[in-house]
Scaffold this active site. Structure first.
Site, PDB file in Angstrom:
ATOM      1  N   HIS A   1      -2.600 -10.769   3.615  1.00 59.53           N
ATOM      2  CA  HIS A   1      -1.536 -10.513   2.655  1.00 59.53           C
ATOM      3  C   HIS A   1      -1.875  -9.197   1.969  1.00 59.53           C
ATOM      4  CE1 HIS A   1       1.087 -12.070  -0.798  1.00 59.53           C
ATOM      5  NE2 HIS A   1       0.739 -10.849  -1.075  1.00 59.53           N
TER       6      HIS A   1
ATOM      7  N   ARG B   1       8.745  -6.998 -10.540  1.00 63.58           N
ATOM      8  CA  ARG B   1       8.119  -7.053 -11.869  1.00 63.58           C
ATOM      9  C   ARG B   1       6.735  -6.434 -11.797  1.00 63.58           C
ATOM     10  NH1 ARG B   1       4.383 -10.876 -10.338  1.00 63.58           N
ATOM     11  NH2 ARG B   1       5.187 -12.475  -8.973  1.00 63.58           N
TER      12      ARG B   1
END
Lengths: 504, 165
Positions: free
Chosen positions: A209, A295
């Site tokens: 990831h 965000r």
């Protein structure tokens, strides 16, 4: 242009944002629930207003009240931090409607990236590869899924549409076992989320990831600040992040290519402000768009450490309508940074959250160490919010220096009163696979057993025996002197009560 | 004072000679031992080598957190050790085990029913706290006797949830 910012959050991230505002000369407004009256963000802010009772839906998720407070206090902008209202398009829109600047992306970009189908369609139209699968194609029946499966290829994952946290997820190795596993996944999803819909996704083996930090201004400039390696997860929660990624390492061409793709994905939704593009990368360096976090991320400080860019200050600058301080050419990675998430949970008790009053904290300091925290000795960890109590970030010239620095910082860090996962991080820092940078998203769950500590090999068992014996001895000595005035372990009143009962 | 302290399988005979000296398995060492004010943190200087550790008592044994490793230590004097050995060393398993909430939270589900036979390590109850679902497992095998809560209940720390016999 605003000169006062309301921070619609709590904990370490609220403190982080207040610090950036302070340094920019902006006034700050904190909001708090009943249990956070004494929280650090309330103590640090210029103004603070009460929101509601402890559960988030009655306090930090009350967008209407937060906007009301912003207007009343004269704040011109709202920073949502992460979690709570950060990725709610309706809240971002409500801020704008109330004439407030929302320090984040446009509501349309939040909505587009928040919907799996739209996000996948939008970024693949821009030429960004997505993980093959049926995500966002709506509710498909078992028959439909069975027909599509061979076109995606095995192994694959059946995942709950409404899901998260690994619930309603099954690994499917072949078509024969697929009907049974689909039904199991549906049952579990139904029980956990009240929605039994599942979708298929290609299972990438030995996947990592890796995410890219994006900054975009209103003038159309979009840059990336390099990658963060976030493969170390436990129950799908990131636990440690580092940058650069040891997998990308010095393959500058690969980094540049992925960075350009990330920029393209952000441009596809007209993105403004700070955001993160998450990729899954397989062992052959094929990468696929996973999702965009619209965000500020928990792990942003490691990027700040290696790029020297203050991401929160850039966010505020962008929200004020100014153009970015940097061009892509200005950005380069210096050294290596690692972040350990320090959670109030007991690694010896199956990582059960730990609540209670923090009695003492000794913070690690010294060269290359940064701690972002929202707690202090005397503060009580309540069960209402997540268990992240601080982030320990180190920066070194090389990965080796960063690891050694993290080891010594973890050893210095003392928190008493609540249990923390510091021992878990210490063990991770000593793991050979971590040191070699050889790990994927399943490393912690499949290959790293926290309980299998081999104490026999350690030479410190004798020291531990001595320490325990000395403490036990000290206690026995004390208990024999217990009658001595002022040395009793209970209050005088209790003692008198017991004495009277004895003589009744 | 003489103690027999056991770490996993290894036994150490530790004698406290005076304030500044102890012997471990007959070998005498100089010690300087202090409690760091008001915390369960202790500092030990042993023949000039400095150690710092968390030491606390839990579930019948001492826990020593030293250099990132948690050591369970059983500290006994000779009389206690003899007594324990006389009783076969085992803790009797006849009494009931009461599963208590380790923290405040909400009961999500109870995967067992009253009267069900369970094995050590089986999940007894799922408790949600701090936005995480936590599996509470059984420390022993037995039969679920009384379930005192229902899914959806909010429970306080140390509240008894169910019992295993």
């Amino acid at each position: 242009m605003f000169d006062k910012v309301l921070i619609a959050n709590r904990g370490e991230i609220a403190v982080r944002i207040i610090r950036a505002c302070r340094e920019l000369g902006l006034k700050t407004v904190a909001v708090f629930s009943d249990v956070d009256r004494q929280a650090l963000h309330v103590r640090f802010a210029d103004e603070a207003y009460y929101l509601g009772s402890p559960p988030a839906r009655e306090s930090y998720l009350r967008g209407d009240r937060i906007i009301e407070i912003a207007l009343k206090s004269g704040a011109g902008a709202i920073h949502p931090g992460y979690g709570f209202l950060a990725e709610r398009a309706d809240f971002a829109q409500a801020c704008i409607d109330a004439g407030l600047a929302f320090i984040g992306p446009k509501p349309s970009a939040i909505a587009a990236m928040g919907d799996k189908a739209i996000a996948r369609a939008t970024v693949s139209a821009a030429g960004v590869p997505v993980v093959p699968g049926t995500a966002g194609e709506g509710a498909l029946s078992n028959d439909e899924l069975l027909a599509i499966a061979p076109t995606i290829g095995f192994p694959l994952l059946a995942k709950a549409t409404a899901g998260g946290g690994g619930k309603g997820m099954r690994e499917v190795r072949n078509i024969e076992e697929m009907p049974r596993l689909l039904n199991a996944a549906r049952r579990e999803a139904e029980a956990a989320f009240g929605d039994g819909n599942v979708y298929l996704e290609k299972l990438l083996e030995e996947a990592r990831h890796i995410e890219f930090q994006i900054l975009a201004d209103n003038q159309g400039n979009v840059i990336h600040l390099g990658e963060r390696e976030c493969s170390l997860q436990r129950r799908h929660q990131k636990i440690l992040e580092e940058t650069p990624s040891p997998f990308i390492a010095d393959d500058q061409e690969f980094r540049q290519q992925m960075g350009e793709v990330a920029v393209r994905a952000a441009k596809a939704v007209g993105y403004v402000n700070a955001g993160t593009i998450e990729f899954l990368v397989d062992k052959d360096k094929r990468y696929y768009f996973l999702e965009m976090n619209t965000r500020l991320q928990v792990e942003h400080p490691i990027t700040e450490a290696v790029t020297n860019v203050d991401i929160v200050k850039e966010q505020i600058r962008i929200a004020r309508g100014r153009s970015l301080n940097y061009t892509q050419e200005d950005i380069s990675q210096h050294g290596w940074a690692i972040e350990c998430r320090i959670n109030a949970e007991d690694p010896y008790e199956n990582f059960l959250p730990s609540t209670g009053r923090i009695s003492h904290i000794l913070l690690p300091t010294g060269p290359g160490v940064r701690v972002d925290t929202g707690v202090y000795p005397g503060f009580t960890i309540s069960p209402y919010y997540d268990s992240l109590i601080s982030k320990l970030i180190v920066h070194g010239k090389t990965r080796a220096e960063a690891i050694l620095r993290m080891r010594r910082a973890l050893e210095e860090y003392k928190i008493t009163g609540v249990r923390t996962n510091i021992p878990f991080h210490q063990m991770l820092m000593n793991s050979h696979r971590f040191m070699a940078g050889q790990y994927d998203t399943r490393f912690i769950e499949d290959r790293f057993s926290f309980n299998s500590v081999n104490i026999d090999k350690s030479s410190d068992a004798d020291i531990a025996a001595i320490l325990a014996t000395l403490v036990a001895h000290q206690q026995i000595q004390r208990s024999t002197h217990i009658i001595r005035r002022g040395k009793r372990d209970t209050s005088n009143w209790k003692w008198v009560g017991r004495w009277e009962r004895m003589h009744r | 004072m003489k103690y027999i302290s056991t770490v996993i399988e290894s036994e150490y005979i530790i004698e406290i000679l005076d304030e500044k000296h102890l012997s471990i398995n007959g070998e005498v060492h100089t010690i300087d031992f202090e409690e760091v004010d008001g915390q369960p943190v202790f500092s030990l200087i042993l023949d000039g080598k400095s150690y710092e550790a968390f030491v606390y008592f839990e579930e019948g044994e001492w826990k020593v957190m030293l250099h990132g490793t948690l050591y369970p230590v059983l500290v006994e004097d000779e009389r206690e050790k003899r007594l324990r050995q006389a009783y076969g060393g085992g803790v009797t398993q006849t009494s009931e085990y009461h599963l208590k909430a380790p923290m405040p939270g909400m009961v999500v589900s109870i995967p067992v029913e009253e009267g069900q036979q369970i094995n050590k390590g089986d999940a007894l109850l799922i408790l949600e706290s701090m936005k995480m679902q936590n599996e509470l497992r059984s420390p022993r095998s037995g039969k679920v006797t009384r379930i005192r809560v229902e899914p959806g209940d909010h429970v306080e720390k140390k509240q008894t949830l169910l019992s295993v016999e």
